[in-house]
Scaffold this active site. Structure first.
Site, PDB file in Angstrom:
ATOM      1  N   GLU A 187       0.753   0.799   8.139  1.00 47.93           N
ATOM      2  CA  GLU A 187       0.457  -0.085   7.205  1.00 47.93           C
ATOM      3  C   GLU A 187       2.116  -0.064   6.333  1.00 47.93           C
ATOM      4  O   GLU A 187       2.380  -0.084   5.302  1.00 47.93           O
ATOM      5  CB  GLU A 187      -0.653   0.157   5.891  1.00 47.93           C
ATOM      6  CG  GLU A 187      -1.949   0.086   6.806  1.00 47.93           C
ATOM      7  CD  GLU A 187      -2.590   0.923   5.724  1.00 47.93           C
ATOM      8  OE1 GLU A 187      -2.586   0.525   3.876  1.00 47.93           O
ATOM      9  OE2 GLU A 187      -4.348  -0.004   5.663  1.00 47.93           O
ATOM     10  N   GLU A 376      -8.160   2.014  10.465  1.00 49.22           N
ATOM     11  CA  GLU A 376      -9.444   2.958   9.522  1.00 49.22           C
ATOM     12  C   GLU A 376     -10.198   1.336   9.033  1.00 49.22           C
ATOM     13  O   GLU A 376     -10.170   0.448   8.941  1.00 49.22           O
ATOM     14  CB  GLU A 376      -8.585   2.776   7.730  1.00 49.22           C
ATOM     15  CG  GLU A 376      -7.124   3.865   7.888  1.00 49.22           C
ATOM     16  CD  GLU A 376      -6.175   4.053   7.037  1.00 49.22           C
ATOM     17  OE1 GLU A 376      -6.981   3.560   5.764  1.00 49.22           O
ATOM     18  OE2 GLU A 376      -4.962   4.056   7.451  1.00 49.22           O
TER      19      GLU A 376
HETATM   20  C1  PNW Z   1      -4.642   2.336   3.255  1.00 48.88           C
HETATM   21  N1  PNW Z   1      -5.130  -3.175  -0.428  1.00 48.88           N
HETATM   22  O1  PNW Z   1      -4.254   1.839   2.645  1.00 48.88           O
HETATM   23  C2  PNW Z   1      -4.430   3.391   4.020  1.00 48.88           C
HETATM   24  O2  PNW Z   1      -3.871   3.611   5.040  1.00 48.88           O
HETATM   25  C3  PNW Z   1      -4.925   4.951   3.235  1.00 48.88           C
HETATM   26  O3  PNW Z   1      -3.835   5.918   3.156  1.00 48.88           O
HETATM   27  C4  PNW Z   1      -5.282   4.737   2.255  1.00 48.88           C
HETATM   28  O4  PNW Z   1      -6.426   6.135   1.488  1.00 48.88           O
HETATM   29  C5  PNW Z   1      -6.657   3.494   2.531  1.00 48.88           C
HETATM   30  O5  PNW Z   1      -6.069   2.720   2.775  1.00 48.88           O
HETATM   31  C6  PNW Z   1      -7.557   3.328   1.306  1.00 48.88           C
HETATM   32  O6  PNW Z   1      -6.503   2.788  -0.142  1.00 48.88           O
HETATM   33  C7  PNW Z   1      -4.181   0.531   1.757  1.00 48.88           C
HETATM   34  O7  PNW Z   1      -4.090  -2.828  -1.874  1.00 48.88           O
HETATM   35  C8  PNW Z   1      -4.257   0.261   0.079  1.00 48.88           C
HETATM   36  O8  PNW Z   1      -5.144  -3.516   0.234  1.00 48.88           O
HETATM   37  C9  PNW Z   1      -3.886  -0.251  -0.595  1.00 48.88           C
HETATM   38  C10 PNW Z   1      -4.542  -1.698   0.033  1.00 48.88           C
HETATM   39  C11 PNW Z   1      -5.186  -1.763   1.671  1.00 48.88           C
HETATM   40  C12 PNW Z   1      -5.306  -0.387   2.557  1.00 48.88           C
END
Ligand code: PNW
Length: 470
Positions: A187, A376
């Site tokens: 990401e 994920e």
């Molecule tokens: C992912 N958004 O993060 C990460 O890869 C994980 O480490 C995390 O725990 C998981 O999703 C849940 O949050 C994201 O703001 C962080 O759209 C932010 C966003 C999406 C995914």
């Protein structure tokens, strides 16, 4: 004449009321598992010669994380990894996506590797294999060595990209005898845009546009250098890709001209990351829009960045609805009904099962990707542990069942999705939200470190057992 006909109702066909698993089956050999990340689960922050990461620094600055929580202990997986492998096994999982903490391997970011670091992951890999679970390894899930932030400004510098290549090659040289799939980065937009633009994630910076675009460029360059290093130093046959939460444009109505607009939107909204990786150039419109702030790069950079991949991993959470609009740049507009759109416990986590259909479809149709993993997918719920140790997370089951049904549409239409990693195996350190938001299908009591299967774990076990949505 049947009773229905006598009542003037249609005859019930034999299909009606048939169990889901007869309809919503996944292809033979589909891989099912869970995903986690080092800083979110390991703890053992000062053990095994581990260096500091930017998340250690950041989480220890008062006010940065919910209730000033840190990943110092997290799920204590550093000591309990054998127990955690058993959690996977009891689900029937056949794959597991974990990440390696760069500062365990190179405590100073570069230089001399720390043998205790690689030894830990080597033991994790052995434990997985001994339990019939195939390891998928992510090399960067945001825990950048603090030393690289101090010396070079982290992703602001190409030096960090080079260091990442060296680190990736080293890990591949040590683990690729047993690990056959590596993800370079996880990401880009999360660790760059949230870390270096919004400042809500480590290192907590708010860079101006030109510097931000250069940091983005350095990050995709790091990915490309890692791809090459893994191929050079891994065993022949080692497969490499990335795990990306690209913006998934969902056509608000599934007819033209919105379909075409959704493809253009996906290319443009991901211009600095997935698009340049897949196409080997930044879209013209993106460069024009950035003007003087556009990243500086060479043709050689672009060749490295677009090094061919064996697969693409998609982290899928939310849809980005778009409609066609001739007058808008790129021919699309992103739209959302702001106040009533439903979301899960994380305010950003809009519910949109069709994102899990459109992610593979766009990867297949826009970039001709031949091997796709959902790296994920999952959600936060306000889980409650009952006195007798149960968690009835019906909202998570609703979320997963609906998303999986859309994933099934994608595989049924022939999009080459080979596996699915649920986020996450167990509740963990949810970055700036600390332990306040739970994404696990195992509930973790962070006082005792006891793990409890939630109702969703039972649901997922049945999905895996039937290789179908149930
Ligand atoms: C992912 N958004 O993060 C990460 O890869 C994980 O480490 C995390 O725990 C998981 O999703 C849940 O949050 C994201 O703001 C962080 O759209 C932010 C966003 C999406 C995914």
């Amino acid at each position: 004449m049947g009773a229905s006909a006598a009542l003037g109702l249609p005859e019930i066909s034999s299909a009606q009321g048939r169990p889901n698993e007869q309809f919503y089956r996944f292809p033979e050999g589909f891989k099912w598992g869970c995903a986690t990340a080092s800083y979110q689960i390991e703890g053992g922050a000062n053990e095994g010669g581990r260096g500091k990461s930017i998340w250690d620094t950041f989480s220890h600055i008062p006010g940065k994380v919910y209730h000033n929580q840190t990943g110092d202990v997290a799920d204590d997986d550093y000591h309990r990894y054998k127990e955690d492998v058993q959690l996977l096994k009891s689900l029937g999982a056949t794959v597991y996506r974990f990440s390696v903490a760069w500062p365990r391997i190179f405590p100073e970011g570069t230089g001399k590797p720390n043998p205790a670091g690689i030894d830990f992951y080597s033991r994790v890999v052995d434990e997985l294999l001994a339990n019939g679970i195939e390891p998928f390894c992510t090399l960067f899930h945001w825990d950048l060595p603090q030393a690289l932030q101090d010396r070079f400004g982290g992703w602001e510098s190409r030096e960090t990209a080079k260091a990442f290549g060296e680190y990736a090659g080293y890990v591949a040289s040590k683990l690729s005898d047993r690990v056959h799939h590596f993800f370079t980065t996880n990401e880009f937009s999360s660790f760059i845009d949230i870390g270096y633009k919004d400042g809500r994630f480590a290192p907590g910076l708010q860079l101006p546009p030109a510097k931000l675009n250069q940091a983005r460029h350095n990050a995709v360059l790091a990915h490309g250098l890692a791809v090459r290093a893994i191929r050079a130093q891994g065993k022949p046959g080692t497969r490499v890709g990335l795990a990306e939460n690209f913006v998934i444009a969902v056509p608000v109505i599934e007819v033209e001209p919105h379909l075409k607009a959704s493809r253009e939107a996906t290319r443009l909204m991901n211009a600095p990351y997935l698009t340049v990786i897949m196409e080997g150039k930044y879209p013209e419109l993106y460069l024009r829009q950035q003007g003087a702030n556009a990243p500086k790069f060479t043709a050689e950079d672009l060749a490295i960045i677009s090094s061919p991949l064996d697969f693409v991993g998609a982290n899928v959470y939310t849809p980005a609805y778009v409609r066609a609009d001739d007058k808008a740049p790129g021919g699309f507009v992103r739209i959302k009904n702001p106040s009533s759109y439903p979301h899960m416990a994380s305010p950003w986590l809009d519910i949109g099962p069709e994102a899990l259909y459109w992610a593979p479809r766009h990867l297949g149709q826009i970039w001709n990707v031949k091997e796709i993993y959902i790296t994920e997918n999952g959600c936060s719920s306000a889980d409650v542990l009952t006195p007798d140790g149960h968690v009835y997370d019906t909202d998570r089951i609703m979320f997963l069942r609906n998303y999986l049904t859309k994933l099934n549409r994608a595989t049924s239409e022939g999009f080459p999705v080979r596996g699915y990693f649920l986020w996450s195996l167990m509740d963990n350190f949810e970055w700036a939200d600390g332990y306040s938001l739970r994404f696990g299908i195992y509930y973790v009591d962070f006082e005792t470190q006891k793990r409890y299967p939630k109702m969703s774990a039972a649901f997922y076990r049945e999905v895996i057992r039937h290789n179908a949505v149930v």
